[in-house]
Design an enzyme around this catalytic site. Sequence first.
Site, PDB file in Angstrom:
ATOM      1  N   ASP A   1       0.901  -1.257   0.081  1.00 51.79           N
ATOM      2  CA  ASP A   1      -0.155  -0.096   0.001  1.00 51.79           C
ATOM      3  C   ASP A   1       0.870   1.389  -0.102  1.00 51.79           C
ATOM      4  O   ASP A   1       0.538   2.331  -0.608  1.00 51.79           O
ATOM      5  CB  ASP A   1      -0.935   0.100   1.175  1.00 51.79           C
ATOM      6  CG  ASP A   1      -2.029  -1.084   1.214  1.00 51.79           C
ATOM      7  OD1 ASP A   1      -1.831  -1.735   0.221  1.00 51.79           O
ATOM      8  OD2 ASP A   1      -2.772  -0.994   2.008  1.00 51.79           O
TER       9      ASP A   1
ATOM     10  N   TYR B   1       2.088   2.025  -3.286  1.00 48.21           N
ATOM     11  CA  TYR B   1       1.217   2.498  -4.199  1.00 48.21           C
ATOM     12  C   TYR B   1       0.605   3.984  -3.904  1.00 48.21           C
ATOM     13  O   TYR B   1       0.686   4.682  -4.667  1.00 48.21           O
ATOM     14  CB  TYR B   1      -0.101   1.449  -3.898  1.00 48.21           C
ATOM     15  CG  TYR B   1      -1.629   1.951  -4.614  1.00 48.21           C
ATOM     16  CD1 TYR B   1      -1.728   1.670  -5.895  1.00 48.21           C
ATOM     17  CD2 TYR B   1      -2.558   2.662  -3.994  1.00 48.21           C
ATOM     18  CE1 TYR B   1      -2.973   2.058  -6.410  1.00 48.21           C
ATOM     19  CE2 TYR B   1      -3.595   3.244  -4.333  1.00 48.21           C
ATOM     20  CZ  TYR B   1      -3.834   2.963  -5.781  1.00 48.21           C
ATOM     21  OH  TYR B   1      -4.790   3.278  -6.200  1.00 48.21           O
ATOM     22  N   ASP B   2       0.428   4.078  -2.727  1.00 46.97           N
ATOM     23  CA  ASP B   2       0.434   5.543  -2.219  1.00 46.97           C
ATOM     24  C   ASP B   2       1.472   6.539  -2.693  1.00 46.97           C
ATOM     25  O   ASP B   2       1.272   7.543  -3.017  1.00 46.97           O
ATOM     26  CB  ASP B   2       0.463   5.415  -0.655  1.00 46.97           C
ATOM     27  CG  ASP B   2      -0.954   5.077  -0.010  1.00 46.97           C
ATOM     28  OD1 ASP B   2      -1.802   4.921  -1.049  1.00 46.97           O
ATOM     29  OD2 ASP B   2      -0.998   4.582   1.091  1.00 46.97           O
TER      30      ASP B   2
ATOM     31  N   SER C   1     -13.863   8.020  -1.487  1.00 48.48           N
ATOM     32  CA  SER C   1     -12.660   7.528  -1.023  1.00 48.48           C
ATOM     33  C   SER C   1     -12.294   8.264  -0.032  1.00 48.48           C
ATOM     34  O   SER C   1     -12.975   9.328   0.162  1.00 48.48           O
ATOM     35  CB  SER C   1     -11.945   6.778  -1.992  1.00 48.48           C
ATOM     36  OG  SER C   1     -10.656   7.701  -2.147  1.00 48.48           O
ATOM     37  N   LEU C   2     -10.913   8.256   0.314  1.00 46.16           N
ATOM     38  CA  LEU C   2     -10.344   9.419   1.430  1.00 46.16           C
ATOM     39  C   LEU C   2      -9.138   9.967   0.979  1.00 46.16           C
ATOM     40  O   LEU C   2      -8.305   8.869   0.521  1.00 46.16           O
ATOM     41  CB  LEU C   2     -10.186   8.721   2.800  1.00 46.16           C
ATOM     42  CG  LEU C   2     -11.356   8.541   3.694  1.00 46.16           C
ATOM     43  CD1 LEU C   2     -11.040   8.017   5.107  1.00 46.16           C
ATOM     44  CD2 LEU C   2     -12.025  10.001   4.265  1.00 46.16           C
TER      45      LEU C   2
ATOM     46  N   GLU D   1     -10.264   7.865  14.405  1.00 45.32           N
ATOM     47  CA  GLU D   1     -10.595   6.476  14.752  1.00 45.32           C
ATOM     48  C   GLU D   1      -9.653   5.789  13.902  1.00 45.32           C
ATOM     49  O   GLU D   1      -9.029   6.174  13.065  1.00 45.32           O
ATOM     50  CB  GLU D   1     -11.966   6.250  14.073  1.00 45.32           C
ATOM     51  CG  GLU D   1     -13.313   6.742  14.971  1.00 45.32           C
ATOM     52  CD  GLU D   1     -14.628   6.534  13.890  1.00 45.32           C
ATOM     53  OE1 GLU D   1     -14.331   5.781  12.708  1.00 45.32           O
ATOM     54  OE2 GLU D   1     -15.602   6.894  14.178  1.00 45.32           O
TER      55      GLU D   1
ATOM     56  N   LYS E   1      -8.355   3.350  11.243  1.00 43.49           N
ATOM     57  CA  LYS E   1      -8.465   3.109   9.888  1.00 43.49           C
ATOM     58  C   LYS E   1      -8.589   1.462   9.803  1.00 43.49           C
ATOM     59  O   LYS E   1      -7.490   0.941   9.853  1.00 43.49           O
ATOM     60  CB  LYS E   1      -7.549   3.967   9.088  1.00 43.49           C
ATOM     61  CG  LYS E   1      -8.301   3.349   7.724  1.00 43.49           C
ATOM     62  CD  LYS E   1      -7.370   4.499   6.301  1.00 43.49           C
ATOM     63  CE  LYS E   1      -7.560   4.383   5.204  1.00 43.49           C
ATOM     64  NZ  LYS E   1      -8.103   3.216   4.526  1.00 43.49           N
TER      65      LYS E   1
ATOM     66  N   GLU F   1     -16.775  -1.303   7.418  1.00 46.07           N
ATOM     67  CA  GLU F   1     -15.813  -1.896   7.082  1.00 46.07           C
ATOM     68  C   GLU F   1     -15.933  -3.486   7.443  1.00 46.07           C
ATOM     69  O   GLU F   1     -16.322  -3.729   8.557  1.00 46.07           O
ATOM     70  CB  GLU F   1     -14.619  -1.665   7.640  1.00 46.07           C
ATOM     71  CG  GLU F   1     -13.092  -1.771   6.961  1.00 46.07           C
ATOM     72  CD  GLU F   1     -13.060  -0.829   5.462  1.00 46.07           C
ATOM     73  OE1 GLU F   1     -13.623   0.013   5.434  1.00 46.07           O
ATOM     74  OE2 GLU F   1     -11.943  -0.929   4.995  1.00 46.07           O
TER      75      GLU F   1
ATOM     76  N   LYS G   1     -11.945  12.952  11.198  1.00 45.30           N
ATOM     77  CA  LYS G   1     -13.293  13.656  10.542  1.00 45.30           C
ATOM     78  C   LYS G   1     -13.867  14.566  11.474  1.00 45.30           C
ATOM     79  O   LYS G   1     -13.760  14.482  12.645  1.00 45.30           O
ATOM     80  CB  LYS G   1     -14.078  12.388  10.128  1.00 45.30           C
ATOM     81  CG  LYS G   1     -14.305  11.391  11.047  1.00 45.30           C
ATOM     82  CD  LYS G   1     -14.865  10.195  10.188  1.00 45.30           C
ATOM     83  CE  LYS G   1     -14.785   8.882  11.061  1.00 45.30           C
ATOM     84  NZ  LYS G   1     -15.277   7.581  10.488  1.00 45.30           N
TER      85      LYS G   1
END
Length: 738
Positions: free
Chosen positions: A58, A61-62, A107-108, A138, A140, A201, A318
Amino acid sequence: MSPLLRFSFYGIAVSFYLFSALISMSTPSPEKRIEQLRKEIAEHDERYYRNAAPVISDFEYDLLKSELKALESAHPEFSRENSPTKIVGDDRSRGFEKFSHRVPMQSLDNTYSEGEFLDFCARIAKEIPADKMRFLVEPKIDGVSVSYTYENGKFVRALTRGNGVEGDDISRHVVNIAGVPAELKPIDGKPLPKIVEIRGEIYMRTDEFLRINAEREAEGLEPFANPRNLTAGTIKSQNPEESVRRRLGTFVYGLGACEPAGTFATLSELREMLRAWGFPLTDFCGNALGGDAATEKIRELGELRKNYPFPTDGAVIKLDSLALQRKLGEKSNAPRWAIAFKYAPEQAETTLRAITLQIGRTGKITPVAELEPVEVAGTTVSRATLHNEDEIARKDLRVGDRVIVEKAGEIIPQVVRFVPEKRKPDAEIFSFENELKKLGIEAERPLRLIDPAKPEKGTERAVAWYVKEKDTPELRVRRLIYFSGKTCMDIPNLGESVATQLVERGFVKTPADLYALTFEQALLLEKFKEKSAKNLIDGIEASRSRELWRLINGLGIPGIGEEYAKILAKKFRSLSALKNATEDEVRDALIKGEKSAKGSVLVANILAFFEKEQNRELCEAFVSAGLNTEIADAGTDESAGTEQIFEGKIFVLTGTLPSLKRDDAKKMIEARGGKVSGSVSKKTSCVLAGDEAGSKLEKARELGVEVIDEAEFLRRIGERAPENSAPENSASDELLLF
Ligand code: IVH
């Protein structure tokens, strides 16, 4: 390392990546590089969302995505509406009913740096006063997004995110997930929303993931990459039994559509109601006024998450107030009122001492990185799979390199890259073929379909090497271990050491030879005394009467795992009928006429297996050895054909079932290998609840134990795979065309 130091370390790492990306960009123009990146990201999206089989971490990818984002903002002239930076991924798959989300699922945006998080806060601060900037922080959850719809309190369906606008209906999996209420009850006299979409999720606990992988490895199958992929594979599996055996969990955290609007003013209020309705929520939910307080919570969570039993890959921050969320609004693919802070995976540098080749049961050769032991995320890592020849070439790994190691999903060790500035000038490019030659292994790279959904010629590619000679002592040992494994003939005490000795001493060549093994021979095995020899022989004896599907599974036909073995047993009812089956019969049994490419590969594998003389002889030897190679006619011997789908499961029955008597339900469970207990505890696998179920049901909910009703129970024990759907193959890594 202190969290702060680590963050800045990753800040440097990210800059290093971006910097080296910029250097490498000096050749292609920004336009070309943007194009390259979009293509590359789209390919990774496809692997991640649709096939649940990513090939990069990940983090990597990011990095690609942030490079693309940076380029697009520096060159707005090349910006495109359909750029991967502007759309959400797409997980929609064939064979699922599609439904629209009433409110799209987004998405975020994400960041790995505290500085960028504070920039996000500063952007918000331009629109809302500081004393109103109340955030929730929170965990993820690293799973698969889901949206649960309830109408007038009744569960209607569960959808995946899909393309954000419409998702796949995965409701039938939800009954297996503890904590999703079938019905919402009004709390404190507040009326239920007419319609509510609850966002959350679905995930798999780390221990469950490790359990499944250990089982697979014992069977000689490739382990899954990480819990997220296994979760995605499980909810997209067409085979409900498979998902029953893989325990999934869910957490909820957000709201999609809600009627009447204004039911909730803040996320905190929503959380309270969700909890009262019985949904699972994460314990940690930091309440923070302003960016600095939120940063503290992010750091706190960064430590706590290390001990969570479920996988997390960051924090989601958030705005609590839904009114302020609306005020800030959203971009095309992500809200402006939330951001994900991702914890960079803990990495370590070490030396790649050697690349060894490991041969699996089917003769597949897997390269393994032998590393100088190094501590990563709490454990010492000394080996990591390199998957296949292409992976070594893609990463250009060479023996002697200093390499960066991390754990995918913080569980499975992975070599991320080599350290260029530390490469020795004489480091030799790794040649798989030379290595094979050196070891004297004759191998081949059979063609394999890359995407079974596209069966056209030319879409096959050679990925893995396989040994040509399939009858070496090593492979005999591997096959024997597999044959004796839990999902095959289940012969206790026949592990690596015993299997190796049996083969080395020449007692056993094929699994059928096991049945001629004598007590005297067993006594000759290292450390074997009378008792252990007797246990081994008794275990082998007991396995003669195992169900037919176990024997079929034990044959080790590539691509045929437990699920398909059961289907074949049910359809052909004897080993000799299967052995002599025609192509049409096999196709019909497996895929009920559907001409899927995956099915064709499996059919080809089965036919090829039974064409080989030595395999036909093996089957005959099983018959001569008196093994159970048939299912008795229905009615005469029920249990022989009953699939042990509840093996190891403990049920508790409670309340009055609509049609079944308790005693009947108990018998049905026991006939399928399950046990029935009187009280609910942590060990309970499932509660079968009828009307007026009382305290046991409550206890189950409290402990997060799965609860099902009679209809679901009957569905699980009833006819399996629906018409026209081939079950997901559990051994898909071994789909080969011989
Ligand atoms: S809030 C998108 N909270 O992360 C709207 N998302 O990478 C706001 N996720 O699609 C989402 N844990 O599936 C939120 N505590 C959490 C989360 C969470 C995991 C997922 C979610 C989202 C993805 C974005």
